[in-house]
Design a protein around this motif. Sequence first.
Motif, mmCIF file in Angstrom:
data_model
loop_
_atom_site.group_PDB
_atom_site.id
_atom_site.type_symbol
_atom_site.label_atom_id
_atom_site.label_comp_id
_atom_site.label_asym_id
_atom_site.label_seq_id
_atom_site.Cartn_x
_atom_site.Cartn_y
_atom_site.Cartn_z
ATOM 1 N N LEU A 144 0.826 -1.200 0.000
ATOM 2 C CA LEU A 144 0.000 0.000 0.000
ATOM 3 C C LEU A 144 0.866 1.257 0.000
ATOM 4 O O LEU A 144 0.610 2.208 -0.738
ATOM 5 N N PHE A 145 1.934 1.251 0.837
ATOM 6 C CA PHE A 145 2.851 2.400 0.863
ATOM 7 C C PHE A 145 3.586 2.549 -0.471
ATOM 8 O O PHE A 145 3.796 3.660 -0.953
ATOM 9 N N ALA A 146 3.937 1.445 -1.091
ATOM 10 C CA ALA A 146 4.609 1.485 -2.388
ATOM 11 C C ALA A 146 3.684 2.067 -3.449
ATOM 12 O O ALA A 146 4.105 2.893 -4.275
ATOM 13 N N ASP A 174 4.220 5.595 -5.438
ATOM 14 C CA ASP A 174 4.155 5.629 -6.907
ATOM 15 C C ASP A 174 3.133 6.647 -7.381
ATOM 16 O O ASP A 174 3.384 7.417 -8.321
ATOM 17 N N LEU A 175 1.980 6.667 -6.723
ATOM 18 C CA LEU A 175 0.940 7.633 -7.084
ATOM 19 C C LEU A 175 1.411 9.061 -6.831
ATOM 20 O O LEU A 175 1.193 9.959 -7.658
ATOM 21 N N LEU A 228 4.892 14.428 -11.059
ATOM 22 C CA LEU A 228 5.301 14.500 -12.462
ATOM 23 C C LEU A 228 4.262 15.255 -13.282
ATOM 24 O O LEU A 228 4.604 16.132 -14.095
ATOM 25 N N LEU A 229 2.993 14.953 -13.060
ATOM 26 C CA LEU A 229 1.926 15.650 -13.778
ATOM 27 C C LEU A 229 1.876 17.133 -13.420
ATOM 28 O O LEU A 229 1.623 17.981 -14.289
ATOM 29 N N VAL A 230 2.122 17.471 -12.173
ATOM 30 C CA VAL A 230 2.149 18.878 -11.757
ATOM 31 C C VAL A 230 3.273 19.608 -12.494
ATOM 32 O O VAL A 230 3.090 20.727 -12.976
ATOM 33 N N GLY A 231 4.430 18.965 -12.612
ATOM 34 C CA GLY A 231 5.549 19.575 -13.332
ATOM 35 C C GLY A 231 5.234 19.759 -14.813
ATOM 36 O O GLY A 231 5.534 20.804 -15.402
ATOM 37 N N ILE A 232 4.630 18.752 -15.408
ATOM 38 C CA ILE A 232 4.253 18.845 -16.825
ATOM 39 C C ILE A 232 3.237 19.959 -17.029
ATOM 40 O O ILE A 232 3.327 20.737 -17.988
#
Length: 112
Positions: free
Chosen positions: A7-9, A13-14, A20-24
């Motif tokens: 669950l933590f992994a 990942d999420l 990543l999406l915020v940066g894009i």
Amino acid sequence: MLSEFQLFALMDDLERKVNLLVGINADARRRITQLELDKAALEEKIQEQQAQLKQLQKKAGESPQIFLKPKDFGKIVQNNLTDTVNSAEIKQKLDEYIREIDRCIAHLSSLS
């Protein structure tokens, strides 16, 4: 059922994907802003060029139109020629006139 470690992994990942999406998204917004600035500059340049075109058209309309009719050319040539002028000089003069007319046509073509 998922273990706590799995669950933590998945959460890590999420979170990485969201970052990543915020940066894009931020990059895309900066690019949009830059493109809007470029568009505004180009629109201003178009306006300036259209104003220049109008001025040139107005200036061209105001300039005196001195175009001779073809029947007048013979009179001009006849008046300008003397007995001492040979045919080579005449051809050279005609070539100069033709080149000048071609330059004028090219200039007028570039204005439109």
